[in-house]
Design a protein around this motif. Structure first.
Motif, short mmCIF file in Angstrom:
data_model
loop_
_atom_site.label_atom_id
_atom_site.label_comp_id
_atom_site.label_asym_id
_atom_site.label_seq_id
_atom_site.Cartn_x
_atom_site.Cartn_y
_atom_site.Cartn_z
N ALA A 88 0.83 -1.21 0.00
CA ALA A 88 0.00 0.00 0.00
C ALA A 88 0.86 1.26 0.00
CB ALA A 88 -0.94 0.00 1.21
N ALA A 89 1.99 1.22 0.70
CA ALA A 89 2.91 2.37 0.68
C ALA A 89 3.43 2.60 -0.73
CB ALA A 89 4.07 2.13 1.65
N ALA A 90 3.71 1.53 -1.45
CA ALA A 90 4.14 1.67 -2.84
C ALA A 90 3.02 2.27 -3.69
CB ALA A 90 4.57 0.31 -3.39
N ASP A 91 1.80 1.83 -3.46
CA ASP A 91 0.64 2.40 -4.15
C ASP A 91 0.52 3.89 -3.85
OD1 ASP A 91 -1.81 3.01 -5.30
OD2 ASP A 91 -2.90 1.37 -4.35
N ALA A 92 0.77 4.26 -2.59
CA ALA A 92 0.67 5.66 -2.18
C ALA A 92 1.84 6.50 -2.66
CB ALA A 92 0.56 5.75 -0.66
N ARG A 93 2.78 5.89 -3.37
CA ARG A 93 3.98 6.56 -3.88
C ARG A 93 4.86 7.07 -2.75
NH1 ARG A 93 3.93 8.45 -9.37
NH2 ARG A 93 2.27 7.42 -10.55
N ALA A 94 4.92 6.28 -1.67
CA ALA A 94 5.76 6.64 -0.53
C ALA A 94 7.23 6.54 -0.91
CB ALA A 94 5.46 5.74 0.66
N ARG A 95 8.04 7.35 -0.23
CA ARG A 95 9.49 7.36 -0.43
C ARG A 95 10.16 7.20 0.93
NH1 ARG A 95 9.21 13.09 -3.72
NH2 ARG A 95 7.99 12.36 -5.52
N GLY A 96 11.21 6.41 0.99
CA GLY A 96 11.93 6.26 2.25
C GLY A 96 12.71 4.97 2.29
N PHE A 97 13.38 4.78 3.43
CA PHE A 97 14.25 3.63 3.62
C PHE A 97 13.62 2.64 4.61
CE2 PHE A 97 17.07 7.11 2.42
CZ PHE A 97 17.88 6.52 1.46
N LEU A 98 13.43 1.42 4.16
CA LEU A 98 13.05 0.31 5.03
C LEU A 98 14.33 -0.44 5.35
CD1 LEU A 98 9.97 -0.90 2.95
CD2 LEU A 98 9.87 0.26 5.17
N VAL A 99 14.64 -0.58 6.62
CA VAL A 99 15.90 -1.18 7.02
C VAL A 99 15.62 -2.45 7.81
CG1 VAL A 99 18.09 -0.83 8.22
CG2 VAL A 99 16.96 1.11 7.09
N GLY A 100 15.92 -3.59 7.21
CA GLY A 100 15.70 -4.88 7.86
C GLY A 100 16.89 -5.23 8.74
N GLY A 101 16.79 -4.95 10.02
CA GLY A 101 17.89 -5.21 10.94
C GLY A 101 17.97 -6.68 11.34
N THR A 102 19.14 -7.05 11.87
CA THR A 102 19.40 -8.43 12.30
C THR A 102 18.86 -9.42 11.25
OG1 THR A 102 17.35 -8.49 13.62
CG2 THR A 102 19.37 -7.87 14.75
N SER A 103 19.28 -9.18 10.02
CA SER A 103 18.72 -9.93 8.90
C SER A 103 19.46 -11.24 8.67
CB SER A 103 18.79 -9.08 7.63
OG SER A 103 20.13 -8.85 7.27
N GLY A 104 18.89 -12.07 7.82
CA GLY A 104 19.51 -13.33 7.45
C GLY A 104 19.11 -14.46 8.38
N ARG A 105 19.23 -15.69 7.86
CA ARG A 105 18.79 -16.85 8.63
C ARG A 105 19.89 -17.40 9.54
NH1 ARG A 105 14.55 -19.81 5.52
NH2 ARG A 105 13.29 -18.30 6.65
N THR A 106 21.16 -17.06 9.27
CA THR A 106 22.23 -17.59 10.12
C THR A 106 22.94 -16.49 10.89
OG1 THR A 106 24.03 -17.38 8.48
CG2 THR A 106 22.65 -19.36 8.37
N THR A 107 22.56 -15.25 10.68
CA THR A 107 23.26 -14.13 11.30
C THR A 107 22.73 -13.82 12.69
OG1 THR A 107 23.59 -13.22 9.10
CG2 THR A 107 23.97 -11.75 10.95
N LEU A 108 21.42 -13.99 12.86
CA LEU A 108 20.79 -13.69 14.14
C LEU A 108 20.94 -14.90 15.06
CD1 LEU A 108 19.17 -11.70 15.83
CD2 LEU A 108 17.11 -12.55 14.77
N ALA A 109 22.06 -14.96 15.74
CA ALA A 109 22.38 -16.14 16.55
C ALA A 109 21.41 -16.29 17.71
CB ALA A 109 23.81 -16.02 17.07
N GLY A 110 21.02 -17.54 17.98
CA GLY A 110 20.27 -17.87 19.18
C GLY A 110 18.78 -17.69 19.12
#
Length: 887
Positions: free
Chosen positions: A611-633
């Motif tokens: 919906a944000a894309a439909d609304a023509r939103a602009r900005g940075f989405l930052v996926g922290g602690t990403s990846g399947r093996t990076t977020l230990a525990g």
């Protein structure tokens, strides 16, 4: 005396006493006495079945109503014209293209609710006032288009091509889509549920801009129109306490309670208006109920003993829906026939009069007074619960019937009924063709309509696209990340937060940065921003935080920049959309950075991102602690192996998985330029890590920056002169594993290994897809090369791609790589363990990458079987190990 008679006398005494207090001492005294009575009863253990509810009558008494300020007759004619054209739009589209869809019944129920707004309340933009923001009920879009047709904003051809946008001369989209009508629609409201939640955070963001001094304080309103069935969506009610907690008196919800959803009653056995009243009232909203039209006022005035109100409350919604499709005699027997007193009350009413007793949402006077009180209210948000009839005016074609939501066509007799009921000046022959009808510009109706919009400041809906571009921050902001971390280990999460802090201190555009985080901002290292920039709180900080003596204490401030929303990714995404569309809604380029656990981004609120894309939103989405093996525990529920895959589905999104801090700097810099200087309607998704390692400086080789942005570049070129050649493709944290694998191959197996950093498979895919299309459609022109092909031009060799996400992502671009691309990824559910164990489990560590490269060489007769068998033993490759996708 029997008990019933005694109770009637006792009830009358109590009610007469209350009436005396109302007439002589006023509402404050009434509230005081009722509160004391309730407290007394509760002391004796008497419970109230629904203490959040008021009686099932209008909240505004007839004696408190103000006269209607316009001409009800002319407005009725205008409304009838809009009804007809909205109906004709859907009917004609489906006659021309069977099954094209569209909705008649929603606007039919909401026409009065909307027209009162258009004629008296929805303000347009002038030099002296900001336009109101209106979240229109998506299924009512034909009515909005039909009004714009009368206003001259849309042509007859536009209406003819409703839901047929691919016609040569264009058409109208099904629902409110800013991406498809960027000068008309402001807010997408279908999928259902997103509109109400987005409206709440939009109203809050408006206050945020005021409190930070970025816009002048105004009486601008945010209106959100929704249906009672839509309120079942968790998002619709999920943030209503935010609105009251933040004292959003700039927000008005209008819930069109036609008692019916798509297939049947919303609450057949209950009362949706009472249910919603309790929810909103309990959450601190001002609730205004508009249930009964003025035809009911005389009956309620006669109801001295409350008998009528009692029956109104006892009758379930399913039965009210039944009354719509029955005659007055049935209503007399079933509703009024429950007591002799009620039958006597309507003894002089004909069956036709009983059938035509109006619901409040169809009464202009009742709706006008509700809106007037709503916009004047201070201190809290307002919700108006208006009872209507779905398909109002359709008669046998669907008024109040379960099938009405799916009604797309009307036969000749139904068209004639609709024409006659609403007084459309068409002959029988003309009406059967369902033509669009527009009076002459000098007609009474058209003059009135245009005068009302002029008085309110201009047209609605309307979308601006006039924001001034930002001034880019000084290049020094990016230098530290470009130069690397030296001997210090660093995480890319730290890199982006550090970069964001530097930009926030920039004198030109620092105040435009809007950091958004659900919670756990300390996880992302954002606590360093608390003291300097503050966490936004409309009331400021009226308590002393427990960590006040620490340097990085939790500082709330009225002019705070950080939006720490609590544990709600949906709420954060709504704030992101509000900030990311501020260039349109407020003509101010704001720059949102929404930082969150990547697993809880696209997976959890993908609908909001779309919906944000439909609304023509602009900005940075930052996926922290990403990846399947990076977020230990953290394990199965937290580890993200697929957000980058889902990101590939959004055309306006640029998605990156950088490994190094300098890559982050290049991507953010480019995003700032494209979104806020060039003002392209894009969003950037960047996955970052909490894994610390040495960050190298950006290589000096030519084309590195271009490669980062286009999706890949050669990071390490082999120094070996002899041996078979492989290309190892690494992304994010797994790039380091690819680098170690290259060393294994060169040292132990005499294999030359170049290592590439793949920053964006989506960018590679987008380029390859578009290049492929160009070549396919232009066989007479020179064949273009994909970016991938240009990277390997004259540098052939087998390729192995390894990253921390599912294998499907690199597989989207397999066929453009030279030779064969073998893919390693993290398909399967996550596990709780350390990074080393997880990479072994998912087979993406250095040993598996090296072995896979050797096996690929073996399959292509570049090395012999003996070498591969020995490598499997030396590299501890367990052929009996369980497949991660099957565990």
């Amino acid at each position: 005396m029997d008990k019933k008679k005694y109770y009637q006398i006792e009830n009358r005494e109590w009610l007469d006493s209350l009436q005396y207090i109302i007439e002589n001492e006023g509402p404050d005294r009434v509230n005081d006495l009722l509160g004391r009575l309730q407290a007394k009863a509760m002391k004796h253990g008497i419970r109230f079945s629904c203490p959040g509810n008021t009686p099932y009558i209008n909240s505004i008494a007839p004696s408190s109503e103000v006269p209607f300020p316009g001409s009800q007759e002319i407005e009725r004619k205008i409304k009838s014209l809009v009804r007809w054209n909205a109906m004709a739009m859907v009917v004609r589209a489906n006659l021309e293209s069977d099954g094209i869809g569209g909705h008649i019944s929603t606007y039919a129920s909401a026409a009065t609710l909307l027209e009162i707004g258009f004629n008296h309340f929805f303000r347009g933009e002038t030099e002296d006032q900001e336009a109101d923001m209106i979240y229109f009920q998506g299924h009512a879009s034909p009515g909005i288009y039909a009004r714009s047709f009368l206003e001259g904003r849309l042509s007859e051809k536009d209406l003819t091509n409703f839901r047929q946008e691919l016609r040569k001369d264009g058409g109208l989209p099904s629902y409110p889509h800013p991406r498809l009508m960027p000068e008309y629609w402001q807010f997408p409201t279908v999928s259902m549920g997103l509109g109400p939640l987005n409206a709440i955070y939009q109203a809050r963001f408006n206050k945020y801009l005021e409190d930070r001094g970025l816009k002048e304080i105004s009486d601008q309103k945010v209106w959100a129109f929704t249906g009672d069935g839509e309120m079942d969506e968790p998002e619709s009610l999920g943030a209503i306490t935010v609105a009251s907690r933040e004292e959003l008196d700039n927000l008005v919800f209008v819930v069109n309670c036609n008692l019916q959803r798509l297939d049947g009653p919303v609450r057949g056995n209950g009362k949706i208006i009472q249910e919603l009243e309790a929810a909103f009232k309990g959450a601190g909203w001002r609730v205004i109920k508009v249930i009964w039209g003025k035809d009911w006022d005389p009956l309620l005035e006669k109801d001295k003993d409350g008998e009528l109100i009692k029956v109104m409350e006892e009758t379930p919604d399913g039965q009210y829906q039944k009354y719509v499709v029955t005659d007055g005699n049935y209503i007399r027997k079933d509703f009024f026939g429950r007591s002799d007193e009620l039958l006597k009350m309507v003894e002089n009413y004909s069956d036709e009069q009983l059938h035509k007793l109006r619901r409040g949402g169809h009464d202009p006077v009742k709706v006008y007074n509700a809106y007037k009180e709503a916009v004047a209210h201070k201190g809290s948000p307002v919700v108006i619960l208006a009872q209507t009839i779905k398909g109002y005016g359709l008669g046998e074609a669907g008024e109040g019937r379960n099938i009405t939501h799916q009604q797309k066509k009307l036969n000749h007799e139904e068209l004639l009924h609709f024409r006659s009921r609403f007084g459309i000046p068409l002959s029988d022959e003309e009406a059967r063709k369902a033509p669009f009808y527009k009076p002459s510009d000098d007609s009474e109706e058209m003059k009135y309509l245009m005068k009302r919009r002029e008085a309110l400041g201009g047209y609605q809906p309307f979308r601006n696209q006039e924001a001034e571009p930002i001034t880019m921050p000084d290049d020094k902001v990016f230098e530290e990340l470009l130069e690397g971390s030296g001997d210090r280990e660093f995480a890319t999460t730290m890199a982006i937060v550090q970069l964001m802090g530097k930009m926030m201190r920039d004198k030109n555009m620092g105040k435009r940065i809007v950091p958004i985080v659900p919670d756990e901002s300390r996880t992302f290292g954002m606590d360093a921003l608390f003291r300097q920039f503050g966490i936004y709180a409309h009331k400021g900080q009226i308590y002393e935080p427990v960590d006040r003596d620490s340097f990085l204490y939790y500082k709330e401030a009225k002019d705070g920049a950080i939006l720490e929303e609590g544990i709600t990714e949906a709420g954060c995404m709504a704030s992101f959309t509000a900030a990311g569309t501020s260039y349109s809604t407020h003509k101010i380029n704001m720059i949102p950075f929404f930082i969150y656990y990547s697993m809880f981004g696209f997976q959890r609120v993908g609908d909001f991102i779309w919906a944000a894309a439909d609304a023509r939103a602009r900005g940075f989405l930052v996926g922290g602690t990403s990846g399947r093996t990076t977020l230990a525990g953290e394990g199965l529920q937290h580890q993200d192996g697929h957000s980058q895959l889902i990101a590939m589905s959004i055309p306006s999104l640029r998605a990156y998985d950088p490994a190094f801090a300098y890559e982050v700097a290049v991507i953010v810099k480019e995003g700032m330029k494209r979104m806020f200087v060039d003002q392209e309607d894009l969003m950037y998704y960047i996955t970052v890590l909490n894994e610390k390692y040495l960050m190298p400086p950006m290589p000096k080789a030519k084309g590195i920056e271009e490669g980062i942005l286009k999706g890949m570049y050669k990071y390490r070129k082999t120094k070996k002169q002899k041996g078979e050649k492989v290309h190892l493709m690494g992304s994010g944290a797994i790039l380091n594993e690819a680098l170690k694998a290259a060393e294994i191959l060169e040292k132990d197996y005499n294999v030359k290994a170049d290592v590439w950093s793949v920053t964006s498979y989506k960018a590679l895919y987008d380029d390859a897809r578009e290049t492929d299309r160009h070549n396919r459609l232009n066989p007479d022109k020179k064949t273009q090369k994909t970016y991938i092909e240009s990277c390997f031009d004259g540098d052939e060799g087998l390729c192995v791609a390894a990253h921390d996400y599912v294998k499907a992502i690199p597989m989207t671009v397999c066929r453009w790589f030279p030779g064969v691309l073998t893919v390693l990824g993290t398909d399967g559910f996550g596990r709780s363990d350390n990074r080393k164990a997880l990479r072994e489990y998912f087979e993406v560590n250095d040993r598996y990458i090296a072995y896979t490269a050797l096996h690929s060489l073996y399959l292509h007769n570049k090395v012999d079987k003996k070498t591969v068998v020995k490598a499997a033993k030396d590299l501890l490759i367990d052929s009996k190990k369980a497949n991660p996708t099957e565990v």
